[in-house]
Design a protein around this motif. Structure first.
Motif, PDB file in Angstrom:
ATOM      1  N   LEU A 152      39.635  29.160  98.696  1.00 56.58           N
ATOM      2  CA  LEU A 152      40.344  29.612  97.502  1.00 56.58           C
ATOM      3  C   LEU A 152      39.792  28.943  96.249  1.00 56.58           C
ATOM      4  O   LEU A 152      39.633  29.589  95.207  1.00 56.58           O
ATOM      5  N   CYS A 153      39.480  27.651  96.347  1.00 51.91           N
ATOM      6  CA  CYS A 153      38.833  26.968  95.216  1.00 51.91           C
ATOM      7  C   CYS A 153      37.450  27.555  94.944  1.00 51.91           C
ATOM      8  O   CYS A 153      37.042  27.695  93.777  1.00 51.91           O
ATOM      9  N   ALA A 154      36.723  27.891  95.998  1.00 52.30           N
ATOM     10  CA  ALA A 154      35.415  28.520  95.820  1.00 52.30           C
ATOM     11  C   ALA A 154      35.543  29.890  95.159  1.00 52.30           C
ATOM     12  O   ALA A 154      34.710  30.276  94.328  1.00 52.30           O
ATOM     13  N   SER A 155      36.602  30.632  95.473  1.00 56.72           N
ATOM     14  CA  SER A 155      36.835  31.928  94.826  1.00 56.72           C
ATOM     15  C   SER A 155      37.119  31.753  93.340  1.00 56.72           C
ATOM     16  O   SER A 155      36.634  32.520  92.506  1.00 56.72           O
ATOM     17  N   PHE A 156      37.910  30.737  93.007  1.00 54.41           N
ATOM     18  CA  PHE A 156      38.188  30.439  91.599  1.00 54.41           C
ATOM     19  C   PHE A 156      36.904  30.114  90.848  1.00 54.41           C
ATOM     20  O   PHE A 156      36.642  30.633  89.757  1.00 54.41           O
ATOM     21  N   LEU A 157      36.072  29.256  91.453  1.00 56.67           N
ATOM     22  CA  LEU A 157      34.801  28.902  90.818  1.00 56.67           C
ATOM     23  C   LEU A 157      33.849  30.091  90.781  1.00 56.67           C
ATOM     24  O   LEU A 157      33.023  30.205  89.873  1.00 56.67           O
ATOM     25  N   GLY A 158      33.965  30.993  91.770  1.00 59.79           N
ATOM     26  CA  GLY A 158      33.145  32.202  91.738  1.00 59.79           C
ATOM     27  C   GLY A 158      33.491  33.087  90.566  1.00 59.79           C
ATOM     28  O   GLY A 158      32.604  33.719  89.961  1.00 59.79           O
ATOM     29  N   GLY A 159      34.789  33.163  90.208  1.00 66.49           N
ATOM     30  CA  GLY A 159      35.176  33.911  89.023  1.00 66.49           C
ATOM     31  C   GLY A 159      34.576  33.329  87.761  1.00 66.49           C
ATOM     32  O   GLY A 159      34.065  34.047  86.898  1.00 66.49           O
ATOM     33  N   VAL A 160      34.613  31.986  87.646  1.00 62.09           N
ATOM     34  CA  VAL A 160      33.982  31.322  86.498  1.00 62.09           C
ATOM     35  C   VAL A 160      32.477  31.564  86.500  1.00 62.09           C
ATOM     36  O   VAL A 160      31.859  31.837  85.453  1.00 62.09           O
TER      37      VAL A 160
END
Length: 289
Positions: A101-109
């Motif tokens: 989930l943290c990786a998904s957040f950073l993927g959006g950025v």
């Protein structure tokens, strides 16, 4: 676009964008790979598909998207599907789920900043090789300390690499590492190429198809177990993503039609204005005479 607001600040903003994009990209890759120690490929793929949710949130935050009822429906579908396919999963792991989930957040950025950088004509980074050339060194500087802390000691005493007893096992491991690196480079190149040559709409469509293929292979080749509720939740999540893609396509077609009408009516309007201007000049000359 956001970079139009930051353009007057000069090269400093571009440097900040590069650093932020490299940091988010490296952490996205690092956390994604780390999560495979705890979760299956199926759970990883489903959770990582929520990255588009964070892209929507960043679009609203930077006023790249307007708040609409359809947009709220997209967010609800994706969030509801994410909850359904992780609810009472037999292979669910909280730590791995939070990492993805943290990786998904950073993927959006990551993709928001990358799109801004590649669409900024002043930088000349439309070629995927150029953007990778500038980002990869910074990504290495971020990932190498993490690698040294978490994997340096186990790797240095591993019998498959440095303390090997059979050369065949070592060559096999090195070959797998090289193959993974080549595939990762090809994946990154193709993603940057899609962003630079087409749009995020095409990247979203390709992402949906990729996720379906990964889930199919994971269940048939790796033996991942998914319940009916998990599959239903993933279908709900995909419906939200598909709705977002359809809305983007409709809005893009509407903008093209509006621009076409403006171009069609601009030439007659210009001729009419010139005609009135010439007629007024003739009247002024007649009055003076």
């Amino acid at each position: 676009m956001l970079y139009h607001l930051l353009l007057p600040f000069g090269p400093c903003c571009s440097d900040v964008f590069f650093d932020s994009s490299a940091l988010s990209t490296s952490l996205d890759i690092g956390l994604s790979n780390w999560s495979f120690l705890y979760v299956t490929v199926s759970l990883y793929t489903m959770t990582k598909s929520s990255a588009i949710l964070f892209i929507l949130l960043f679009s609203l935050l930077f006023k790249l998207e307007e708040m609409r009822v359809a947009l709220v429906l997209v967010v609800v579908l994706i969030a509801g599907g994410l909850f359904m396919f992780t609810y009472k999963s037999t292979q669910f792991n909280t730590q791995g789920f939070m990492l993805v989930l943290c990786a998904s957040f950073l993927g959006g950025v990551r993709w928001t900043l990358t799109q801004i950088l590649m669409q900024k004509a002043e930088l000349g980074l439309q070629n995927p090789i150029d953007i990778m050339f500038h980002l990869q060194p910074l990504m290495f500087l971020v990932l190498f300390p993490l690698f040294a802390v978490f994997e340096g000691l186990p790797l240095s005493i591993s019998e498959r690499l440095f303390h090997f007893h059979e050369a065949g096992v070592t060559f096999c491991m090195v070959g797998k590492l090289l193959l993974g690196g080549i595939l990762a480079f090809g994946l990154g190149f193709s993603e940057f190429l899609l962003v630079s040559r087409t749009s995020s709409l095409t990247l979203s469509i390709a992402g949906i198809f990729k996720e379906i293929c990964v889930l199919f292979l994971a269940t048939h080749l790796l033996g991942d177990h998914l319940s009916l509720l998990n599959w239903l939740g993933f279908a709900v999540c995909l419906s939200g993503i598909s709705l977002h893609v359809i809305l983007k396509a409709v809005n893009s077609r509407g903008e093209k039609t509006l621009n076409l009408h403006k171009e069609t009516y601009s030439e007659p309007d210009l001729e009419l204005l010139l005609h009135h201007a010439e007629h007024g000049e003739e009247e002024d000359v007649g009055t003076l005479q």
